[in-house]
Scaffold this active site. Sequence first.
Site, mmCIF file in Angstrom:
data_model
loop_
_atom_site.group_PDB
_atom_site.id
_atom_site.type_symbol
_atom_site.label_atom_id
_atom_site.label_comp_id
_atom_site.label_asym_id
_atom_site.label_seq_id
_atom_site.Cartn_x
_atom_site.Cartn_y
_atom_site.Cartn_z
ATOM 1 N N GLN A 114 -38.778 -5.513 9.045
ATOM 2 C CA GLN A 114 -39.550 -4.426 9.942
ATOM 3 C C GLN A 114 -38.840 -3.133 9.872
ATOM 4 N N THR A 115 -37.547 -3.236 10.484
ATOM 5 C CA THR A 115 -36.938 -2.147 10.720
ATOM 6 C C THR A 115 -36.551 -1.181 9.463
ATOM 7 N N ARG A 135 -2.558 -22.408 31.669
ATOM 8 C CA ARG A 135 -1.740 -21.305 31.583
ATOM 9 C C ARG A 135 -0.995 -21.206 33.105
ATOM 10 N N ARG A 184 -13.541 -13.813 38.803
ATOM 11 C CA ARG A 184 -14.149 -13.095 37.363
ATOM 12 C C ARG A 184 -14.367 -14.224 36.660
ATOM 13 N N GLU A 201 -33.649 -7.466 17.948
ATOM 14 C CA GLU A 201 -34.821 -8.114 18.646
ATOM 15 C C GLU A 201 -35.380 -7.221 19.662
HETATM 16 C C1 LIG Z 1 -27.260 -23.520 7.912
HETATM 17 C C2 LIG Z 1 -28.417 -23.598 7.278
HETATM 18 C C3 LIG Z 1 -29.224 -24.780 7.805
HETATM 19 C C4 LIG Z 1 -30.681 -24.855 7.554
HETATM 20 C C5 LIG Z 1 -31.551 -24.986 8.799
HETATM 21 C C6 LIG Z 1 -32.755 -25.298 8.543
HETATM 22 C C7 LIG Z 1 -33.456 -25.614 9.921
HETATM 23 C C8 LIG Z 1 -33.113 -24.586 10.475
HETATM 24 C C9 LIG Z 1 -34.238 -24.534 11.824
HETATM 25 C C10 LIG Z 1 -34.232 -23.578 12.836
HETATM 26 C C11 LIG Z 1 -33.060 -22.344 12.790
HETATM 27 C C12 LIG Z 1 -33.843 -21.149 13.662
HETATM 28 C C13 LIG Z 1 -32.745 -20.114 13.960
HETATM 29 C C14 LIG Z 1 -33.477 -19.048 14.744
HETATM 30 C C15 LIG Z 1 -32.484 -17.979 14.750
HETATM 31 C C16 LIG Z 1 -33.142 -16.803 15.116
HETATM 32 C C17 LIG Z 1 -32.229 -15.795 15.013
HETATM 33 C C18 LIG Z 1 -32.808 -14.544 14.762
HETATM 34 C C19 LIG Z 1 -31.687 -13.495 14.719
HETATM 35 C C20 LIG Z 1 -32.208 -12.175 15.127
HETATM 36 C C21 LIG Z 1 -32.234 -11.325 14.010
HETATM 37 C C22 LIG Z 1 -32.874 -9.777 14.411
HETATM 38 C C23 LIG Z 1 -34.126 -9.533 13.947
HETATM 39 C C24 LIG Z 1 -34.846 -8.264 14.380
HETATM 40 O O1 LIG Z 1 -34.412 -7.496 15.113
HETATM 41 S S1 LIG Z 1 -36.498 -7.799 13.943
HETATM 42 C C25 LIG Z 1 -36.552 -6.386 14.526
HETATM 43 C C26 LIG Z 1 -36.896 -6.256 16.172
HETATM 44 N N1 LIG Z 1 -37.309 -5.068 16.443
HETATM 45 C C27 LIG Z 1 -37.748 -4.729 17.696
HETATM 46 O O2 LIG Z 1 -37.471 -5.749 18.539
HETATM 47 C C28 LIG Z 1 -38.287 -3.631 17.988
HETATM 48 C C29 LIG Z 1 -38.518 -3.326 19.515
HETATM 49 N N2 LIG Z 1 -39.654 -2.337 19.576
HETATM 50 C C30 LIG Z 1 -40.904 -2.992 20.202
HETATM 51 O O3 LIG Z 1 -40.861 -3.993 20.523
HETATM 52 C C31 LIG Z 1 -42.011 -2.186 20.349
HETATM 53 O O4 LIG Z 1 -42.239 -1.113 19.570
HETATM 54 C C32 LIG Z 1 -41.949 -1.537 21.780
HETATM 55 C C33 LIG Z 1 -42.243 -2.746 22.560
HETATM 56 C C34 LIG Z 1 -40.395 -1.041 22.280
HETATM 57 C C35 LIG Z 1 -42.933 -0.431 22.058
HETATM 58 O O5 LIG Z 1 -43.906 -0.563 21.206
HETATM 59 P P1 LIG Z 1 -45.261 0.263 21.420
HETATM 60 O O6 LIG Z 1 -44.840 1.677 21.354
HETATM 61 O O7 LIG Z 1 -46.211 -0.040 20.263
HETATM 62 O O8 LIG Z 1 -45.819 -0.366 22.635
HETATM 63 P P2 LIG Z 1 -46.240 0.733 23.884
HETATM 64 O O9 LIG Z 1 -44.810 0.863 24.886
HETATM 65 O O10 LIG Z 1 -47.058 1.674 23.608
HETATM 66 O O11 LIG Z 1 -47.055 -0.629 24.496
HETATM 67 C C36 LIG Z 1 -48.334 -1.013 24.067
HETATM 68 C C37 LIG Z 1 -48.802 -2.138 24.775
HETATM 69 O O12 LIG Z 1 -48.395 -3.285 24.022
HETATM 70 C C38 LIG Z 1 -47.519 -4.169 24.986
HETATM 71 N N3 LIG Z 1 -46.572 -4.724 24.138
HETATM 72 C C39 LIG Z 1 -45.418 -4.147 23.463
HETATM 73 N N4 LIG Z 1 -44.885 -5.176 22.806
HETATM 74 C C40 LIG Z 1 -45.529 -6.262 23.148
HETATM 75 C C41 LIG Z 1 -45.307 -7.633 22.895
HETATM 76 N N5 LIG Z 1 -44.100 -7.943 21.803
HETATM 77 N N6 LIG Z 1 -46.125 -8.630 23.156
HETATM 78 C C42 LIG Z 1 -47.023 -8.083 23.818
HETATM 79 N N7 LIG Z 1 -47.492 -7.089 24.311
HETATM 80 C C43 LIG Z 1 -46.426 -6.113 24.034
HETATM 81 C C44 LIG Z 1 -46.773 -3.060 26.007
HETATM 82 O O13 LIG Z 1 -46.380 -3.653 27.149
HETATM 83 C C45 LIG Z 1 -48.188 -2.247 26.281
HETATM 84 O O14 LIG Z 1 -49.033 -2.810 27.301
HETATM 85 P P3 LIG Z 1 -49.975 -2.112 28.005
HETATM 86 O O15 LIG Z 1 -50.547 -3.106 28.829
HETATM 87 O O16 LIG Z 1 -49.094 -1.186 28.830
HETATM 88 O O17 LIG Z 1 -50.917 -1.094 27.117
HETATM 89 C C1 LIG Z 2 -27.210 -7.698 13.419
HETATM 90 C C2 LIG Z 2 -28.475 -6.853 13.429
HETATM 91 C C3 LIG Z 2 -29.545 -7.811 12.535
HETATM 92 C C4 LIG Z 2 -30.905 -7.298 12.602
HETATM 93 N N1 LIG Z 2 -31.760 -7.935 11.888
HETATM 94 C C5 LIG Z 2 -32.760 -7.396 11.667
HETATM 95 C C6 LIG Z 2 -33.785 -7.988 11.045
HETATM 96 O O1 LIG Z 2 -33.608 -9.081 10.497
HETATM 97 N N2 LIG Z 2 -34.983 -7.569 10.706
HETATM 98 C C7 LIG Z 2 -35.507 -6.323 11.263
HETATM 99 O O2 LIG Z 2 -36.531 -5.781 11.113
HETATM 100 N N3 LIG Z 2 -34.514 -5.655 12.055
HETATM 101 C C8 LIG Z 2 -33.335 -6.132 12.021
HETATM 102 N N4 LIG Z 2 -32.398 -5.369 12.775
HETATM 103 C C9 LIG Z 2 -32.711 -4.099 13.471
HETATM 104 C C10 LIG Z 2 -32.824 -4.251 14.917
HETATM 105 O O3 LIG Z 2 -34.035 -4.768 15.266
HETATM 106 C C11 LIG Z 2 -32.940 -2.719 15.584
HETATM 107 O O4 LIG Z 2 -31.520 -2.182 15.280
HETATM 108 C C12 LIG Z 2 -33.294 -2.580 17.039
HETATM 109 O O5 LIG Z 2 -34.658 -3.085 17.099
HETATM 110 C C13 LIG Z 2 -32.773 -1.160 17.695
HETATM 111 O O6 LIG Z 2 -33.485 -0.367 17.083
HETATM 112 P P1 LIG Z 2 -32.325 0.751 16.647
HETATM 113 O O7 LIG Z 2 -31.633 0.584 15.692
HETATM 114 O O8 LIG Z 2 -33.690 1.857 16.197
HETATM 115 O O9 LIG Z 2 -32.056 1.433 18.020
HETATM 116 P P2 LIG Z 2 -32.236 2.911 18.499
HETATM 117 O O10 LIG Z 2 -33.777 3.045 19.052
HETATM 118 O O11 LIG Z 2 -32.027 4.208 17.502
HETATM 119 O O12 LIG Z 2 -31.202 3.191 19.635
HETATM 120 C C14 LIG Z 2 -30.248 4.162 19.772
HETATM 121 C C15 LIG Z 2 -30.341 4.288 21.418
HETATM 122 O O13 LIG Z 2 -31.174 5.139 21.690
HETATM 123 C C16 LIG Z 2 -31.989 4.370 22.862
HETATM 124 N N5 LIG Z 2 -33.280 4.797 23.034
HETATM 125 C C17 LIG Z 2 -34.158 4.540 21.878
HETATM 126 N N6 LIG Z 2 -35.594 4.583 22.481
HETATM 127 C C18 LIG Z 2 -35.447 4.939 23.536
HETATM 128 C C19 LIG Z 2 -36.438 5.089 24.457
HETATM 129 N N7 LIG Z 2 -37.614 5.144 24.449
HETATM 130 N N8 LIG Z 2 -36.012 5.494 25.927
HETATM 131 C C20 LIG Z 2 -34.707 5.341 26.192
HETATM 132 N N9 LIG Z 2 -33.829 5.324 25.175
HETATM 133 C C21 LIG Z 2 -33.965 4.692 24.001
HETATM 134 C C22 LIG Z 2 -31.330 3.134 22.862
HETATM 135 O O14 LIG Z 2 -31.259 2.420 24.072
HETATM 136 C C23 LIG Z 2 -30.098 3.259 22.284
HETATM 137 O O15 LIG Z 2 -28.988 3.371 23.168
HETATM 138 C C24 LIG Z 2 -31.232 -5.845 12.791
HETATM 139 C C25 LIG Z 2 -30.100 -5.391 13.890
HETATM 140 C C26 LIG Z 2 -28.896 -5.567 13.696
HETATM 141 C C27 LIG Z 2 -27.809 -5.094 14.540
#
Ligand SMILES: CCCCCCCC/C=C\CCCCCCCCCCCCCC(=O)SCCNC(=O)CCNC(=O)[C@H](O)C(C)(C)COP(=O)(O)OP(=O)(O)OC[C@H]1O[C@@H](n2cnc3c(N)ncnc32)[C@H](O)[C@@H]1OP(=O)(O)O
Ligand SMILES: Cc1cc2nc3c(=O)[nH]c(=O)nc-3n(C[C@H](O)[C@H](O)[C@H](O)COP(=O)(O)OP(=O)(O)OC[C@H]3O[C@@H](n4cnc5c(N)ncnc54)[C@H](O)[C@@H]3O)c2cc1C
Length: 663
Positions: free
Chosen positions: A137-138, A310, A333, A424
Site C-alpha cells: 500500500q505505502t 538487584r 515506575r 498500520e
Molecule cells: C515463522 C513462520 C511461521 C509460519 C506461520 C504460519 C501461521 C501464522 C499465522 C498467523 C500469523 C499472523 C501474524 C500477524 C501479524 C501481523 C503483523 C503485521 C505487521 C504490521 C505491518 C505493517 C503493515 C502496514 O503498515 S500496512 C499500511 C498501513 N497504512 C495505514 O495504516 C495508513 C493510515 N491511513 C489511513 O488509514 C487512512 O488513510 C486515514 C484513515 C488516515 C484517512 O483516510 P481518508 O482520507 O480516506 O479518510 P477520511 O479521514 O476522509 O475518512 C473517510 C471516512 O472513512 C472513515 N474511515 C477511515 N478509515 C477507516 C477504516 N479503516 N474503516 C472504516 N472507516 C474508516 C473515516 O472515519 C471517515 O468516516 P466519516 O464518517 O467521517 O466520513
Molecule cells: C517497520 C514498518 C513496516 C511497514 N510495513 C508496511 C507494509 O507491510 N505495507 C505497507 O503498505 N506499509 C508498511 N509500512 C508503512 C507504514 O504503514 C507507514 O509508514 C505508516 O502508515 C505511516 O505513514 P508515513 O510513513 O507516510 O508517515 P507520515 O504520514 O509521513 O508521518 C510523518 C509525520 O507527520 C505526521 N502527520 C502526517 N499526517 C498528519 C496529519 N494529517 N495531521 C497531523 N500530523 C500528521 C505524523 O504524525 C508523523 O509525525 C511499514 C512501516 C514500517 C515502519
Amino acid sequence: MERVDHLAHERNKSEFDVDAMKIVWAGSPHAFELSDRISKLVASDPGFRKDNRTMLSRKDLFKNTLRKAAYAWKTIVDLHLSEEEAAKLRFYVDEPAYTDLHWGMFVPAIKGQGTDEQQQKWLPLAYKMQIIGCYAQTELGHGSNVQGLETTATFDPQTDEFIIHSPTLTSSKWWPGGLGKVATHAIAYARLIVGGRDYGVNGFIVQLRSLEDHSPLPGITVGDIGMKFGNGAYNTMDNGVLQFDHVRIPRDQMLMRVSQVTREGKYKQSDVPRQLVYGTMVYVRQTIVADASCALSRAVCIATRYSAVRRQFGSQNGGPETQVIDYKTQQSRLFPLLASAYAFRFIGEWLKWLYTDVTQRLQANDFSTLPEAHACTAGLKSLTTTATADGIEECRKLCGGHGYLCSSGLPELFAVYVPACTYEGDNTVLLLQVARFLMKTVSQLGVKKPVGTIGYMTRVDHLMQCRCGVQRAEDWLNPSALLEAFEARAARMSVACAQNLSNFDNPEEGFAELSADLVEAAVAHCQLIIVSKFIEKLQQEIPGKGVKQQLEVLCNIYTLFLLHKHQGDFLSTGCITPKHASLANDQLRSLYSQVRPNAIALVDAFNYTDHFLGSILGCYDGNVYPKLYEAAWEDPLNDSVVPDGYHQYIRPLLKQQIRTARL
Ligand SMILES: CCCCCCCC/C=C\CCCCCCCCCCCCCC(=O)SCCNC(=O)CCNC(=O)[C@H](O)C(C)(C)COP(=O)(O)OP(=O)(O)OC[C@H]1O[C@@H](n2cnc3c(N)ncnc32)[C@H](O)[C@@H]1OP(=O)(O)O
Ligand SMILES: Cc1cc2nc3c(=O)[nH]c(=O)nc-3n(C[C@H](O)[C@H](O)[C@H](O)COP(=O)(O)OP(=O)(O)OC[C@H]3O[C@@H](n4cnc5c(N)ncnc54)[C@H](O)[C@@H]3O)c2cc1C
C-alpha cells in the site's frame, strides 16, 4: 547440578493462585494448555535458537530467518498443527518474517475484499504457501494519506486487463514487509482509472516474481529498502521497494467486493461502504492491540524479576542491601506498567470480540457499527502501542546499566516493537480519526443516540456538571467514582473541542488548528474505554484463590496511575479538585505496597519460557550474575585476548615517539 531458584523467597510470598492467574492471562484453560505446549515445543527445539541474532550480519540474519520460517512451516505441516497452534508457534518463534505479512495481511485482504470467486481461486494457493503474498500500500511519497497514493491501475477494454504503473519516483511502493526479497505476489493498492476517470484507491493482486526461478517479472523492479533501527530486531524482515512499468494483469485480479469493473469497462459500486477497502487495516490494528500486552508483559517480566534480584544501598549491620524493587520510586515506575500489561490483555480480548461482532454484521450487510469499530481499533492501537513502546524503554532504565546490554533482551525488544507506533497507521494520525468520530458524535447529540463505547455521551448533561464525591483515599477504590471521573473528563474535553470548533467558519481549518487538543480528547476517550473494560472484566466471576483481588489491585493501579499522570486534564476540566488528586496519589502508594509481595508471581503468570523472554536479567531462576559473566565471554570480541587490529592501530600508537616536549 541442582538448579537454585534465587527468586523462591519471592514466589513464597505470593497471596494468590498463580496457576489460576495463568489461565486468566491466557484467556481460558484451552488457550493456556495450547500456549504452554507450543511455547515448550519451540523452546526445546534448537532449530528455533535466537540468542545469536544481534551478532549476525544482515545477510546471515536474513538467511537464518528464511531457514526458520521454512522450518516453522515444516513443523506446522509435519505435526498437523491447527491454525490456532500455528499462530502460537509463530508467536513463540519470536522473529518478524515475511510470513507475518502473508498470513496477517495478504490472506485477510483477499478474504475481506475479494469476491467469492476470487477467494476460491487465490486462498487455496495462499493457504498452502504455493504463492507468498505481501501488502503493498505505502509509497515513497505517501503512507498516511492513502487517498494520495499515485500508483495507477488503468483499465484497457481492448485486452480486458489493468495496466499497473508507477508514474513517478514518489509512487514507488516503499516499506511493504516481505516484498523486498520474498513475495511472489502483492496486493498492490492503486488508483483505479476507467474510461479516463479516477475512481480512487483499490486493491489488485499482482504477481511480482517468477514461480520457477524467483526472478522479477517483466516491468517489475523490486528490492529491499535497507537496514532499519537496531541490531537483529526488524532487520529479519525484507521491507521492500517496488516499481511497476506498465505491468498488465487480468481484470479479475482487481479485488472486487467493494466495487467492480465489468468486461465492458463500466465501474460499479456495491452496497457495501467504500471504507471496506480499508478493512484489512482494521483487522491488523485489532491484532496489534492484542500483541501490545505480550510485548509489554515481556519487558515487565524482565524488569520485575531483575528488580527483585538487584540490590543497592541500605545494608543494616552488614546484612543484605535493599532489593531495588523495594524502593518506592522503582515501584511507582514499574507497577503501573505491570498493571498496564494486564489492562491491555483484557482490552485486546474485548477488541477481538468487537471485531468478530462487526465482521458478522458486515456479512449480514449491517454496517452500523463500522465507524465505532474503526474508532476503537485506531484509537486503541495508538494508545496501547505508544504506552508499550514507552514502557519497554522504561523497563530498560529500570534495569540500570545491565538493561543496556543486548543480553538483557530489552534493546532488541524495543527496536522490534517501536515501529508499531508508526506502521498500520501513525499513532497521531489514528488519534485524529478518533477525534473526528468524537466530534461527529457530539454534533449529532439529540439527533442520534450514542451507543457502545460512546454511550456515556447520552449522560453528557450530567457529566458536564457532576462533582467528584471522593472524601477519603479509599473512596477511590469505588469503581463508580473512578468511572465517573474518567467519563466526565472525556466528555468535557470533547465538548470543549466541539465548542471551540464551532468558532471557525471552516470546520476543516478549525480541526487543523485545534488538532493538538483534539488528540488529547481522543486519548481521554480511549483511556476511558480501557478503564471501563477492565472494570467490566472484574464484574465477572473469576475463579482461583486471591486472583480477583489481585486483578482489582491492578485495575485500581492502572486507573489511578492514569488519573495521576493526566491530573492536569482532570483538574482543568473541573472533574476533580487538588484534594481529590492528592487522595488518589495516597491510594496509589498503598496499592503499590499491596502488589509488592505478589509482583514476581504476577509476572510468572505470563508463563513465559526463558527462551521466549530471551533475557538473562529476566531468567526464571533469577541467577543473573553468573549468566551475565558467562555470556560476556561468549562475545566474538573475546575470541582472542589481543584484538584484531592491535598491530595495525594500537601498537603504533603505543610505540610512537612523542615529541610534544619540543613543540
Ligand atoms: C515463522 C513462520 C511461521 C509460519 C506461520 C504460519 C501461521 C501464522 C499465522 C498467523 C500469523 C499472523 C501474524 C500477524 C501479524 C501481523 C503483523 C503485521 C505487521 C504490521 C505491518 C505493517 C503493515 C502496514 O503498515 S500496512 C499500511 C498501513 N497504512 C495505514 O495504516 C495508513 C493510515 N491511513 C489511513 O488509514 C487512512 O488513510 C486515514 C484513515 C488516515 C484517512 O483516510 P481518508 O482520507 O480516506 O479518510 P477520511 O479521514 O476522509 O475518512 C473517510 C471516512 O472513512 C472513515 N474511515 C477511515 N478509515 C477507516 C477504516 N479503516 N474503516 C472504516 N472507516 C474508516 C473515516 O472515519 C471517515 O468516516 P466519516 O464518517 O467521517 O466520513
Ligand atoms: C517497520 C514498518 C513496516 C511497514 N510495513 C508496511 C507494509 O507491510 N505495507 C505497507 O503498505 N506499509 C508498511 N509500512 C508503512 C507504514 O504503514 C507507514 O509508514 C505508516 O502508515 C505511516 O505513514 P508515513 O510513513 O507516510 O508517515 P507520515 O504520514 O509521513 O508521518 C510523518 C509525520 O507527520 C505526521 N502527520 C502526517 N499526517 C498528519 C496529519 N494529517 N495531521 C497531523 N500530523 C500528521 C505524523 O504524525 C508523523 O509525525 C511499514 C512501516 C514500517 C515502519
